[in-house]
Design a protein around this motif. Structure first.
Motif, PDB file in Angstrom:
ATOM      1  N   ASP A 144       6.730  16.892   2.159  1.00  0.00           N
ATOM      2  CA  ASP A 144       5.535  16.773   3.001  1.00  0.00           C
ATOM      3  C   ASP A 144       4.818  15.452   2.743  1.00  0.00           C
ATOM      4  O   ASP A 144       4.305  14.825   3.665  1.00  0.00           O
ATOM      5  CB  ASP A 144       4.579  17.941   2.764  1.00  0.00           C
ATOM      6  CG  ASP A 144       5.081  19.245   3.377  1.00  0.00           C
ATOM      7  OD1 ASP A 144       6.015  19.201   4.201  1.00  0.00           O
ATOM      8  OD2 ASP A 144       4.538  20.304   3.009  1.00  0.00           O
ATOM      9  N   ALA A 145       4.788  15.048   1.478  1.00  0.00           N
ATOM     10  CA  ALA A 145       4.134  13.786   1.130  1.00  0.00           C
ATOM     11  C   ALA A 145       4.865  12.608   1.756  1.00  0.00           C
ATOM     12  O   ALA A 145       4.237  11.676   2.271  1.00  0.00           O
ATOM     13  CB  ALA A 145       4.059  13.622  -0.380  1.00  0.00           C
ATOM     14  N   LYS A 146       6.189  12.629   1.707  1.00  0.00           N
ATOM     15  CA  LYS A 146       6.970  11.549   2.337  1.00  0.00           C
ATOM     16  C   LYS A 146       6.703  11.497   3.843  1.00  0.00           C
ATOM     17  O   LYS A 146       6.520  10.419   4.406  1.00  0.00           O
ATOM     18  CB  LYS A 146       8.463  11.740   2.076  1.00  0.00           C
ATOM     19  CG  LYS A 146       8.890  11.389   0.677  1.00  0.00           C
ATOM     20  CD  LYS A 146      10.385  11.603   0.499  1.00  0.00           C
ATOM     21  CE  LYS A 146      10.835  11.259  -0.903  1.00  0.00           C
ATOM     22  NZ  LYS A 146      12.271  11.512  -1.088  1.00  0.00           N
ATOM     23  N   ILE A 205       0.801  -1.231   0.000  1.00  0.00           N
ATOM     24  CA  ILE A 205       0.000   0.000   0.000  1.00  0.00           C
ATOM     25  C   ILE A 205       0.828   1.273   0.000  1.00  0.00           C
ATOM     26  O   ILE A 205       0.293   2.352  -0.211  1.00  0.00           O
ATOM     27  CB  ILE A 205      -0.978   0.031   1.197  1.00  0.00           C
ATOM     28  CG1 ILE A 205      -0.221   0.054   2.526  1.00  0.00           C
ATOM     29  CG2 ILE A 205      -1.977  -1.106   1.115  1.00  0.00           C
ATOM     30  CD1 ILE A 205      -1.090   0.311   3.737  1.00  0.00           C
ATOM     31  N   GLU A 206       2.134   1.179   0.215  1.00  0.00           N
ATOM     32  CA  GLU A 206       2.932   2.388   0.395  1.00  0.00           C
ATOM     33  C   GLU A 206       2.892   3.332  -0.809  1.00  0.00           C
ATOM     34  O   GLU A 206       2.855   4.548  -0.636  1.00  0.00           O
ATOM     35  CB  GLU A 206       4.368   2.060   0.800  1.00  0.00           C
ATOM     36  CG  GLU A 206       5.211   1.424  -0.267  1.00  0.00           C
ATOM     37  CD  GLU A 206       6.597   1.043   0.256  1.00  0.00           C
ATOM     38  OE1 GLU A 206       7.086   1.657   1.221  1.00  0.00           O
ATOM     39  OE2 GLU A 206       7.182   0.110  -0.322  1.00  0.00           O
ATOM     40  N   THR A 207       2.869   2.803  -2.029  1.00  0.00           N
ATOM     41  CA  THR A 207       2.819   3.663  -3.208  1.00  0.00           C
ATOM     42  C   THR A 207       1.501   4.427  -3.264  1.00  0.00           C
ATOM     43  O   THR A 207       1.480   5.628  -3.552  1.00  0.00           O
ATOM     44  CB  THR A 207       2.995   2.825  -4.494  1.00  0.00           C
ATOM     45  OG1 THR A 207       4.247   2.157  -4.414  1.00  0.00           O
ATOM     46  CG2 THR A 207       2.948   3.701  -5.733  1.00  0.00           C
ATOM     47  N   HIS A 208       0.396   3.763  -2.966  1.00  0.00           N
ATOM     48  CA  HIS A 208      -0.913   4.424  -2.972  1.00  0.00           C
ATOM     49  C   HIS A 208      -0.987   5.491  -1.873  1.00  0.00           C
ATOM     50  O   HIS A 208      -1.544   6.568  -2.094  1.00  0.00           O
ATOM     51  CB  HIS A 208      -2.037   3.409  -2.792  1.00  0.00           C
ATOM     52  CG  HIS A 208      -2.098   2.406  -3.897  1.00  0.00           C
ATOM     53  ND1 HIS A 208      -2.474   2.724  -5.177  1.00  0.00           N
ATOM     54  CD2 HIS A 208      -1.802   1.079  -3.911  1.00  0.00           C
ATOM     55  CE1 HIS A 208      -2.417   1.647  -5.938  1.00  0.00           C
ATOM     56  NE2 HIS A 208      -2.004   0.640  -5.198  1.00  0.00           N
ATOM     57  N   ALA A 212      -0.942  11.302  -0.580  1.00  0.00           N
ATOM     58  CA  ALA A 212      -0.320  12.377   0.197  1.00  0.00           C
ATOM     59  C   ALA A 212       0.282  13.431  -0.722  1.00  0.00           C
ATOM     60  O   ALA A 212       0.134  14.635  -0.485  1.00  0.00           O
ATOM     61  CB  ALA A 212       0.746  11.803   1.134  1.00  0.00           C
ATOM     62  N   TYR A 213       0.935  12.986  -1.778  1.00  0.00           N
ATOM     63  CA  TYR A 213       1.581  13.924  -2.697  1.00  0.00           C
ATOM     64  C   TYR A 213       0.560  14.835  -3.372  1.00  0.00           C
ATOM     65  O   TYR A 213       0.752  16.050  -3.445  1.00  0.00           O
ATOM     66  CB  TYR A 213       2.383  13.162  -3.755  1.00  0.00           C
ATOM     67  CG  TYR A 213       3.104  14.093  -4.695  1.00  0.00           C
ATOM     68  CD1 TYR A 213       4.308  14.671  -4.320  1.00  0.00           C
ATOM     69  CD2 TYR A 213       2.569  14.423  -5.929  1.00  0.00           C
ATOM     70  CE1 TYR A 213       4.965  15.549  -5.162  1.00  0.00           C
ATOM     71  CE2 TYR A 213       3.216  15.293  -6.783  1.00  0.00           C
ATOM     72  CZ  TYR A 213       4.417  15.852  -6.398  1.00  0.00           C
ATOM     73  OH  TYR A 213       5.048  16.732  -7.222  1.00  0.00           O
ATOM     74  N   TYR A 214      -0.516  14.261  -3.850  1.00  0.00           N
ATOM     75  CA  TYR A 214      -1.491  15.083  -4.559  1.00  0.00           C
ATOM     76  C   TYR A 214      -2.303  15.977  -3.631  1.00  0.00           C
ATOM     77  O   TYR A 214      -2.786  17.022  -4.045  1.00  0.00           O
ATOM     78  CB  TYR A 214      -2.407  14.230  -5.434  1.00  0.00           C
ATOM     79  CG  TYR A 214      -1.725  13.856  -6.720  1.00  0.00           C
ATOM     80  CD1 TYR A 214      -1.544  14.790  -7.726  1.00  0.00           C
ATOM     81  CD2 TYR A 214      -1.222  12.580  -6.921  1.00  0.00           C
ATOM     82  CE1 TYR A 214      -0.895  14.460  -8.907  1.00  0.00           C
ATOM     83  CE2 TYR A 214      -0.574  12.239  -8.106  1.00  0.00           C
ATOM     84  CZ  TYR A 214      -0.422  13.189  -9.081  1.00  0.00           C
ATOM     85  OH  TYR A 214       0.226  12.864 -10.246  1.00  0.00           O
ATOM     86  N   ILE A 215      -2.442  15.597  -2.386  1.00  0.00           N
ATOM     87  CA  ILE A 215      -3.154  16.472  -1.456  1.00  0.00           C
ATOM     88  C   ILE A 215      -2.237  17.585  -0.960  1.00  0.00           C
ATOM     89  O   ILE A 215      -2.633  18.741  -0.906  1.00  0.00           O
ATOM     90  CB  ILE A 215      -3.735  15.674  -0.269  1.00  0.00           C
ATOM     91  CG1 ILE A 215      -4.884  14.783  -0.747  1.00  0.00           C
ATOM     92  CG2 ILE A 215      -4.233  16.622   0.832  1.00  0.00           C
ATOM     93  CD1 ILE A 215      -5.448  13.869   0.309  1.00  0.00           C
ATOM     94  N   LEU A 216      -1.007  17.242  -0.616  1.00  0.00           N
ATOM     95  CA  LEU A 216      -0.099  18.224  -0.019  1.00  0.00           C
ATOM     96  C   LEU A 216       0.691  19.029  -1.040  1.00  0.00           C
ATOM     97  O   LEU A 216       1.096  20.149  -0.773  1.00  0.00           O
ATOM     98  CB  LEU A 216       0.850  17.525   0.955  1.00  0.00           C
ATOM     99  CG  LEU A 216       0.146  16.899   2.160  1.00  0.00           C
ATOM    100  CD1 LEU A 216       1.115  16.053   2.967  1.00  0.00           C
ATOM    101  CD2 LEU A 216      -0.507  17.973   3.016  1.00  0.00           C
TER     102      LEU A 216
END
Length: 182
Positions: free
Chosen positions: A42-44, A25-28, A33-37
């Protein structure tokens, strides 16, 4: 189903099963996170926090909701909390994207400009609209899955998506008129 077997094994204390589940699940989680932040660091951080929370709370998962819905609720809530704490507008960092095109450099360049402009437009949306857009169009969630993930009524999800599409349409109106990035 393999996922359900992994979940049950992880809940029974099988560390290897839990690690396998987290790797699946880590990629999802990161993508959401990336697209929201809107930026890589920050996504990491949010993805790592979400994976740790999933690791610690795997025993609280109940099969009432799909596992991916439960996971997306965790990561989305972390991102929204982080977004609210910073209250700052974040800019997208340059990143590599994979595009399929006819192969010409010009087509690939235009595709990257379009993708960048769409990402920039998504970042301008209010956080609740951004979350539903990410889950619907980037994670391919159904309306019901979005409602479950964000703990919102179904009609609210539909309303947020409708408003988000209107805002994106306004933000990207140059493309509708056949214009290009300036």
């Amino acid at each position: 189903m393999v996922e359900q077997q992994l979940i049950k094994a992880a809940q029974s204390g099988d560390r290897d099963a839990l690690i396998t589940l987290l790797r699946e699940i880590e990629t999802h989680v990161y993508r959401t996170a990336y697209y929201i932040l809107g930026n890589e660091q920050d996504a990491k951080d949010a993805a790592q926090e979400a994976l740790i929370r999933i690791y610690k709370k795997i025993n609280s998962y109940e099969e009432k909701a799909q596992f991916k819905t439960w996971v997306q609720r965790i990561v989305t809530n972390i991102c929204i909390d982080k977004f609210r704490r910073t209250k700052a507008t974040v800019s997208i960092e340059e990143h590599n994207m994979v595009f399929t095109s006819s192969g010409s450099v010009e087509d690939e360049l235009m595709s990257s400009y379009v993708a960048k402009d769409i990402q920039d437009a998504i970042e301008l949306l209010p956080e609740h609209h951004r979350a539903v857009v990410v889950l619907r169009y980037l994670q391919d969630f159904s309306y019901n899955e979005i409602a479950d993930s964000l703990d919102l009524p179904l009609n609210t999800v539909k309303s947020y998506l409708f408003r988000a599409r209107q805002q994106l349409q306004t933000l990207l109106q140059d493309y509708q008129k056949g214009g290009v990035r300036g």
